[in-house]
Design a protein around this motif. Structure first.
Motif, PDB file in Angstrom:
ATOM      1  N   GLN A 103      -8.648   8.764   9.171  1.00 53.17           N
ATOM      2  CA  GLN A 103      -9.999   8.199   9.275  1.00 53.17           C
ATOM      3  C   GLN A 103     -10.117   7.004   8.353  1.00 53.17           C
ATOM      4  OE1 GLN A 103     -12.845  11.306   8.645  1.00 53.17           O
ATOM      5  NE2 GLN A 103     -14.619   9.967   8.765  1.00 53.17           N
ATOM      6  N   LYS A 104     -10.854   6.009   8.788  1.00 53.42           N
ATOM      7  CA  LYS A 104     -11.122   4.829   7.953  1.00 53.42           C
ATOM      8  C   LYS A 104     -12.611   4.511   8.036  1.00 53.42           C
ATOM      9  CE  LYS A 104     -10.651  -0.163   8.145  1.00 53.42           C
ATOM     10  NZ  LYS A 104     -10.147  -1.281   8.932  1.00 53.42           N
ATOM     11  N   GLU A 105     -13.244   4.409   6.880  1.00 54.75           N
ATOM     12  CA  GLU A 105     -14.664   4.060   6.833  1.00 54.75           C
ATOM     13  C   GLU A 105     -14.844   2.838   5.931  1.00 54.75           C
ATOM     14  OE1 GLU A 105     -16.946   7.316   5.311  1.00 54.75           O
ATOM     15  OE2 GLU A 105     -15.879   8.789   6.532  1.00 54.75           O
ATOM     16  N   LYS A 106     -15.899   2.106   6.180  1.00 51.12           N
ATOM     17  CA  LYS A 106     -16.218   0.956   5.315  1.00 51.12           C
ATOM     18  C   LYS A 106     -16.728   1.461   3.971  1.00 51.12           C
ATOM     19  CE  LYS A 106     -18.826  -3.360   5.463  1.00 51.12           C
ATOM     20  NZ  LYS A 106     -19.178  -3.251   4.036  1.00 51.12           N
ATOM     21  N   HIS A 107     -16.290   0.827   2.914  1.00 45.99           N
ATOM     22  CA  HIS A 107     -16.782   1.172   1.575  1.00 45.99           C
ATOM     23  C   HIS A 107     -18.241   0.717   1.466  1.00 45.99           C
ATOM     24  CE1 HIS A 107     -17.181   1.338  -2.769  1.00 45.99           C
ATOM     25  NE2 HIS A 107     -15.939   1.799  -2.903  1.00 45.99           N
ATOM     26  N   PRO A 108     -19.127   1.591   0.953  1.00 48.13           N
ATOM     27  CA  PRO A 108     -20.553   1.218   0.902  1.00 48.13           C
ATOM     28  C   PRO A 108     -20.869   0.106  -0.087  1.00 48.13           C
ATOM     29  CG  PRO A 108     -20.176   3.323  -0.216  1.00 48.13           C
ATOM     30  CD  PRO A 108     -18.889   2.967   0.453  1.00 48.13           C
ATOM     31  N   ASN A 109     -19.995  -0.103  -1.081  1.00 44.21           N
ATOM     32  CA  ASN A 109     -20.313  -1.076  -2.140  1.00 44.21           C
ATOM     33  C   ASN A 109     -19.330  -2.240  -2.235  1.00 44.21           C
ATOM     34  OD1 ASN A 109     -22.409   0.694  -2.989  1.00 44.21           O
ATOM     35  ND2 ASN A 109     -20.884   1.917  -4.061  1.00 44.21           N
ATOM     36  N   ALA A 110     -18.449  -2.380  -1.244  1.00 55.28           N
ATOM     37  CA  ALA A 110     -17.472  -3.475  -1.306  1.00 55.28           C
ATOM     38  C   ALA A 110     -17.029  -3.848   0.105  1.00 55.28           C
ATOM     39  CB  ALA A 110     -16.269  -3.046  -2.138  1.00 55.28           C
ATOM     40  N   ASP A 111     -17.205  -5.127   0.447  1.00 55.99           N
ATOM     41  CA  ASP A 111     -16.895  -5.595   1.802  1.00 55.99           C
ATOM     42  C   ASP A 111     -15.421  -5.470   2.150  1.00 55.99           C
ATOM     43  OD1 ASP A 111     -19.511  -6.184   2.241  1.00 55.99           O
ATOM     44  OD2 ASP A 111     -19.338  -8.314   1.723  1.00 55.99           O
ATOM     45  N   LYS A 112     -14.540  -5.675   1.171  1.00 58.65           N
ATOM     46  CA  LYS A 112     -13.104  -5.742   1.485  1.00 58.65           C
ATOM     47  C   LYS A 112     -12.370  -4.421   1.260  1.00 58.65           C
ATOM     48  CE  LYS A 112     -12.681 -10.690   0.749  1.00 58.65           C
ATOM     49  NZ  LYS A 112     -12.013 -11.776   0.012  1.00 58.65           N
ATOM     50  N   LEU A 113     -13.107  -3.362   0.932  1.00 63.04           N
ATOM     51  CA  LEU A 113     -12.467  -2.069   0.686  1.00 63.04           C
ATOM     52  C   LEU A 113     -12.785  -1.083   1.807  1.00 63.04           C
ATOM     53  CD1 LEU A 113     -13.106  -1.549  -3.145  1.00 63.04           C
ATOM     54  CD2 LEU A 113     -11.036  -2.427  -2.045  1.00 63.04           C
ATOM     55  N   SER A 114     -11.819  -0.218   2.102  1.00 65.42           N
ATOM     56  CA  SER A 114     -12.011   0.848   3.088  1.00 65.42           C
ATOM     57  C   SER A 114     -11.760   2.188   2.412  1.00 65.42           C
ATOM     58  CB  SER A 114     -11.026   0.689   4.252  1.00 65.42           C
ATOM     59  OG  SER A 114     -11.174  -0.560   4.873  1.00 65.42           O
ATOM     60  N   ILE A 115     -12.454   3.213   2.885  1.00 61.16           N
ATOM     61  CA  ILE A 115     -12.218   4.585   2.402  1.00 61.16           C
ATOM     62  C   ILE A 115     -11.413   5.294   3.485  1.00 61.16           C
ATOM     63  CG2 ILE A 115     -13.262   6.727   1.611  1.00 61.16           C
ATOM     64  CD1 ILE A 115     -15.824   5.052   1.034  1.00 61.16           C
ATOM     65  N   CYS A 116     -10.198   5.716   3.140  1.00 56.52           N
ATOM     66  CA  CYS A 116      -9.304   6.326   4.121  1.00 56.52           C
ATOM     67  C   CYS A 116      -9.076   7.801   3.796  1.00 56.52           C
ATOM     68  CB  CYS A 116      -7.953   5.606   4.123  1.00 56.52           C
ATOM     69  SG  CYS A 116      -8.075   3.858   4.548  1.00 56.52           S
ATOM     70  N   THR A 117      -9.059   8.622   4.840  1.00 54.08           N
ATOM     71  CA  THR A 117      -8.630  10.015   4.713  1.00 54.08           C
ATOM     72  C   THR A 117      -7.195  10.069   5.210  1.00 54.08           C
ATOM     73  OG1 THR A 117     -10.878  10.791   5.141  1.00 54.08           O
ATOM     74  CG2 THR A 117      -9.096  12.402   5.366  1.00 54.08           C
ATOM     75  N   VAL A 118      -6.272  10.441   4.315  1.00 55.30           N
ATOM     76  CA  VAL A 118      -4.844  10.365   4.638  1.00 55.30           C
ATOM     77  C   VAL A 118      -4.205  11.752   4.525  1.00 55.30           C
ATOM     78  CG1 VAL A 118      -2.676   9.165   4.163  1.00 55.30           C
ATOM     79  CG2 VAL A 118      -4.847   8.033   3.641  1.00 55.30           C
ATOM     80  N   ASP A 119      -3.593  12.195   5.612  1.00 53.58           N
ATOM     81  CA  ASP A 119      -2.859  13.458   5.635  1.00 53.58           C
ATOM     82  C   ASP A 119      -1.449  13.189   5.106  1.00 53.58           C
ATOM     83  OD1 ASP A 119      -1.558  15.824   6.187  1.00 53.58           O
ATOM     84  OD2 ASP A 119      -1.979  15.821   8.335  1.00 53.58           O
ATOM     85  N   VAL A 120      -1.071  13.880   4.010  1.00 50.61           N
ATOM     86  CA  VAL A 120       0.280  13.702   3.446  1.00 50.61           C
ATOM     87  C   VAL A 120       1.102  14.981   3.597  1.00 50.61           C
ATOM     88  CG1 VAL A 120      -0.331  11.843   1.859  1.00 50.61           C
ATOM     89  CG2 VAL A 120      -0.585  14.212   1.103  1.00 50.61           C
ATOM     90  N   GLY A 121       0.712  15.822   4.543  1.00 48.20           N
ATOM     91  CA  GLY A 121       1.475  17.033   4.824  1.00 48.20           C
ATOM     92  C   GLY A 121       0.953  18.240   4.088  1.00 48.20           C
ATOM     93  N   SER A 122       1.025  18.197   2.773  1.00 46.34           N
ATOM     94  CA  SER A 122       0.605  19.342   1.963  1.00 46.34           C
ATOM     95  C   SER A 122      -0.893  19.327   1.669  1.00 46.34           C
ATOM     96  CB  SER A 122       1.380  19.358   0.643  1.00 46.34           C
ATOM     97  OG  SER A 122       1.160  18.144  -0.062  1.00 46.34           O
TER      98      SER A 122
END
Length: 201
Positions: A103-122
């Protein structure tokens, strides 16, 4: 735990970092050939220096020492021989792993940042990423908390513009890969890369 050895620059000293936290003030206690570096407030041991290191273990590199069961055992033996009553608890799981951006969402306080949910297996990590090309559905290289980048930077839990971030999605340049592109952007791996596997470079 991260271990460094630089005989040329520092001498025969093994420098061991036990935590990525950096206390405001530290105090040092010397026990024979071991210096215990403690958080002055909590008294927690945050780092160790083992002097005359070559008497206790064999180190063949200048720089970061690869963490293996054998190396950890030798360091524990060195502490025991010097009368230091400290039991090492070490996570030997890989710190650079293949992740899947769910998942990728826009950061609420920064135009150039994204908040990502990343599955790393564990586990699933929330990572704030500034790369323009990051997107959901990608396979990427994740440096987990505790990883030491080729630059020497240690990855820590952080908060970027008010949003917690645990780890880093890496570019080829940050991983010091040959022929890394100069333009900004994360390294996107082939779609059949196995989520959770160690990334070797």
């Amino acid at each position: 735990m991260n271990i460094f050895y630089n005989q040329t620059g520092v001498g025969d000293v093994l420098m061991i970092q036990l935590t990525t936290n950096r206390p405001a003030e530290v105090e040092t206690e010397k026990v024979n050939d071991v210096a215990l570096i403690k958080d002055a407030e909590t008294k927690e041991v945050v780092a160790l220096n083992v002097f005359n290191a070559s008497e206790f273990l064999k180190v063949e590199v200048d720089g970061q020492v690869e963490l293996t069961e054998e190396v950890v055992k030798q360091v524990q033996d060195a502490l025991d021989k010097n009368g230091v009553s400290l039991e090492l608890e070490v996570d030997l799981s890989p710190k650079f792993v293949i992740g899947y951006v769910e998942q990728k969402e826009k950061h609420p306080n920064a135009d150039k940042l994204s908040i990502c949910t990343v599955d790393v297996g564990s586990e699933k990590l929330q990572i704030v990423c500034g790369a323009p090309n990051v997107d959901a559905g990608q396979k990427v290289v994740v440096a987990k908390v505790g990883a030491v980048m080729p630059s020497g930077m240690i990855i820590k839990d952080a908060e970027l513009r008010g949003v917690p971030s645990s780890g880093m999605i890496c570019s080829a340049k940050e991983l010091n890969l040959p022929n890394a592109p100069e333009e900004k952007g994360i390294l996107v791996l082939p779609a059949d890369s196995e989520t959770g596997n160690a990334f070797t470079f």
